[in-house]
Design a protein around this motif. Structure first.
Motif, PDB file in Angstrom:
ATOM      1  N   UNK A  28      49.955  47.402  37.247  1.00 12.06           N
ATOM      2  CA  UNK A  28      49.193  48.169  38.242  1.00 12.06           C
ATOM      3  C   UNK A  28      48.164  47.273  38.925  1.00 12.06           C
ATOM      4  N   UNK A  29      47.462  46.466  38.137  1.00 12.37           N
ATOM      5  CA  UNK A  29      46.445  45.579  38.707  1.00 12.37           C
ATOM      6  C   UNK A  29      47.065  44.590  39.692  1.00 12.37           C
ATOM      7  N   UNK A  30      48.229  44.034  39.329  1.00 11.70           N
ATOM      8  CA  UNK A  30      48.906  43.088  40.244  1.00 11.70           C
ATOM      9  C   UNK A  30      49.319  43.796  41.531  1.00 11.70           C
ATOM     10  N   UNK A  31      49.824  45.010  41.413  1.00 14.40           N
ATOM     11  CA  UNK A  31      50.300  45.731  42.597  1.00 14.40           C
ATOM     12  C   UNK A  31      49.171  46.035  43.554  1.00 14.40           C
ATOM     13  N   UNK A  32      47.973  46.310  43.023  1.00 13.19           N
ATOM     14  CA  UNK A  32      46.833  46.668  43.873  1.00 13.19           C
ATOM     15  C   UNK A  32      45.881  45.495  44.104  1.00 13.19           C
ATOM     16  N   UNK A  33      46.285  44.310  43.638  1.00 12.86           N
ATOM     17  CA  UNK A  33      45.463  43.104  43.812  1.00 12.86           C
ATOM     18  C   UNK A  33      44.056  43.303  43.240  1.00 12.86           C
ATOM     19  N   UNK A  34      44.025  43.838  42.016  1.00  8.97           N
ATOM     20  CA  UNK A  34      42.766  44.082  41.321  1.00  8.97           C
ATOM     21  C   UNK A  34      42.755  43.304  40.009  1.00  8.97           C
ATOM     22  N   UNK A  35      41.571  42.987  39.484  1.00  7.03           N
ATOM     23  CA  UNK A  35      41.520  42.368  38.161  1.00  7.03           C
ATOM     24  C   UNK A  35      41.990  43.361  37.097  1.00  7.03           C
ATOM     25  N   UNK A  36      42.744  42.888  36.125  1.00  3.05           N
ATOM     26  CA  UNK A  36      43.272  43.770  35.084  1.00  3.05           C
ATOM     27  C   UNK A  36      42.237  43.942  33.976  1.00  3.05           C
ATOM     28  N   UNK A  65      46.765  55.674  33.979  1.00  3.54           N
ATOM     29  CA  UNK A  65      46.271  54.297  33.982  1.00  3.54           C
ATOM     30  C   UNK A  65      46.045  53.782  35.405  1.00  3.54           C
ATOM     31  N   UNK A  66      46.869  54.211  36.352  1.00  2.00           N
ATOM     32  CA  UNK A  66      46.663  53.776  37.728  1.00  2.00           C
ATOM     33  C   UNK A  66      45.321  54.276  38.259  1.00  2.00           C
ATOM     34  N   UNK A  67      45.001  55.540  37.964  1.00  5.02           N
ATOM     35  CA  UNK A  67      43.703  56.058  38.388  1.00  5.02           C
ATOM     36  C   UNK A  67      42.564  55.321  37.695  1.00  5.02           C
ATOM     37  N   UNK A  68      42.773  55.005  36.391  1.00  6.36           N
ATOM     38  CA  UNK A  68      41.718  54.326  35.634  1.00  6.36           C
ATOM     39  C   UNK A  68      41.461  52.928  36.186  1.00  6.36           C
ATOM     40  N   UNK A  69      42.520  52.202  36.532  1.00  6.93           N
ATOM     41  CA  UNK A  69      42.361  50.842  37.059  1.00  6.93           C
ATOM     42  C   UNK A  69      41.688  50.865  38.424  1.00  6.93           C
ATOM     43  N   UNK A  70      42.072  51.816  39.270  1.00  2.00           N
ATOM     44  CA  UNK A  70      41.495  51.893  40.614  1.00  2.00           C
ATOM     45  C   UNK A  70      40.036  52.322  40.567  1.00  2.00           C
ATOM     46  N   UNK A  71      39.725  53.268  39.692  1.00  2.00           N
ATOM     47  CA  UNK A  71      38.361  53.795  39.633  1.00  2.00           C
ATOM     48  C   UNK A  71      37.416  52.927  38.820  1.00  2.00           C
TER      49      UNK A  71
END
Length: 462
Positions: A344-352, A379-385
């Motif tokens: 998820x982090x890779x897909x949204x270009x966010x730190x995991x 988990x997608x919501x948790x990573x984004x938020x």
């Protein structure tokens, strides 16, 4: 070969002596038993590294020997021997925890390879993998638990039921056999189908998937078989269907239980005769493809109720593979969660973010009625938020209550209308998103919305 203690259970004297000698020549210490009773006694007396048992024995069955082995020495792999044409019994044994099976007449090189593989895997993973590892152990555990054929998405987990399903997949993939994937919504049936294709001789051909529940009944036949120019109003050109587009490759019919009876007969013809016609056409076409079907419904019950053709069911269920729900392999949840967070982090270009041990334990304790799909959504919501380097239970609890309020109570039929209504409100009336949230098919949602008179929910402003 490396040393290991093997319990061999076979009632035929000649075959038992042959197998014992072959295994001893490979360097194994072999204890031989001619009956299931002797095998159960030996399992209680000494430790073994592997059990090799025939399914048909003069007293107890091989399944009873398997059960006794699982009770006495649960981490010891059990390989079952089955007669030619009795693969169904072997598949049932694998559902009950057998490592793998071999068909008689045996080829000794096959036996040597399988025994060696089982012992290597058992030595590499002596524990079942619970939540709460530190990060370094978790990363190592995940890498050892990822099954990913070239060109297919990864399948993560090392629970015995999942590994049994994967071994069945590996055995059937090189054949042309029709496979029926069963399991609840969100367990990964489409990913299994893609892995099956990637491991098959047809891997260079197309892999086509059709969600039969997402296509209106009136359009499904056209979608599957295509149409000729002029077949109906608006058919201004010839259109190939999915059976045609999958030529040389694999076709997945997902949610096959949703196909109308009339169309089921045409699918049966493809399986029996490998032929079909486009809608409005008279020319017979050859179906050069491998068919994989998937369902979250009880097709046997549907056959009994007259809603699914028995002859088609038996054609589809030549080689069934059951995918376990996530709640029945809770020890895989931390591994799977860490893998999903990275993706998820890779897909949204966010730190995991790291997954704290307490957060992993919280996730493993959830029922997950929507299975892997529901876990991924949370988990997608948790990573984004999230904005911290580590996910803690406090970060997940609000998301878990929001995600599982409608779906988490699926086992309580009395509250079904309230769950449907809440899900429709949460997604602002988008029925496809509501079906995903509840972990059911789109067509099943439409039936339930009509049944509970929820067509107008939520009320839109004028």
């Amino acid at each position: 070969m490396g040393a290991g203690r093997i319990l061999l259970v076979e009632d035929r004297d000649s075959l038992r002596r042959l197998l014992a000698r072959a295994l001893a020549d490979d360097g194994y210490e072999v204890a031989a038993a001619a009956t299931g009773g002797d095998a159960v006694r030996l399992l209680g007396e000494r430790a073994f590294d592997l059990v090799l048992t025939d399914l048909k024995l003069p007293d107890l069955s091989g399944l009873e020997v398997l059960a006794a082995s699982r009770r006495a020495q649960p981490r010891v792999p059990v390989v079952v021997l089955t007669g030619f044409g009795s693969v169904g019994a072997a598949v049932e044994a694998m559902k009950l925890g057998a490592y793998d099976f071999l068909e008689k007449p045996l080829e000794l090189p096959d036996l040597t390879r399988l025994v060696g593989k089982a012992l290597r895997e058992s030595a590499a993973h002596p524990e079942s993998g619970e939540g709460g590892e530190d990060d370094e152990r978790a990363v190592g555990a995940e890498s050892a638990a990822v099954f990913q054929p070239a060109g297919a998405p990864p399948i993560v987990g090392r629970h015995p039921r999942l590994r049994a399903a994967l071994r069945l997949l590996e055995r059937v993939a090189p054949t042309e056999t029709t496979v029926l994937l069963t399991g609840e919504s969100g367990t990964g049936k489409e990913i299994f189908a893609r892995a099956l294709h990637a491991l098959s001789p047809r891997r260079r051909g197309p892999a086509i998937a059709v969600n039969c529940a997402a296509i209106p009944e009136a359009l499904l036949e056209n979608e599957l078989f295509g149409h000729e120019k002029g077949a109906f109003t608006g058919a201004d050109r010839r259109q190939p269907g999915r059976f045609e587009l999958a030529a040389g490759g694999t076709l997945l019919l997902d949610e096959i239980g949703e196909i109308p009876l009339a169309t089921q007969g045409k699918v049966l013809r493809v399986l029996e005769e490998r032929t079909f016609e486009r809608v409005g056409g008279g020319r017979t076409l050859h179906a050069d493809l491998r068919l994989v079907a998937a369902t979250n419904r009880d097709l046997k019950r549907m056959v009994e109720e007259g809603r699914f053709r028995g002859d088609l069911f038996f054609r589809l269920a030549v080689f069934p593979i059951e995918l376990p729900p996530l709640r029945e392999r809770a020890s895989d949840v931390p591994l799977l969660a860490r893998h999903l967070i990275g993706e998820i982090a890779r897909r949204h270009h966010l730190p995991a973010p790291r997954l704290a041990a307490a957060a992993a334990e919280l996730l493993a304790a959830q029922p997950w009625p929507g299975n892997v799909r529901e876990l991924a959504n949370v988990l997608e919501r948790a990573v984004i938020l999230g904005d911290a380097p580590e996910l803690q239970p406090a970060d997940l609890l609000p998301l878990l209550s929001a995600a599982s309020a409608p779906a988490g109570a699926q086992a309580m039929p009395g509250g079904e209308r309230d769950r449907l209504r809440q899900a429709l409100i949460e997604v602002e009336g988008d029925k496809r998103r509501a079906a995903d949230l509840l972990g059911i098919s789109y067509r099943a949602l439409l039936r339930k919305v009509k049944e509970h008179d929820l067509e107008g929910v939520p009320k839109y402003r004028l």
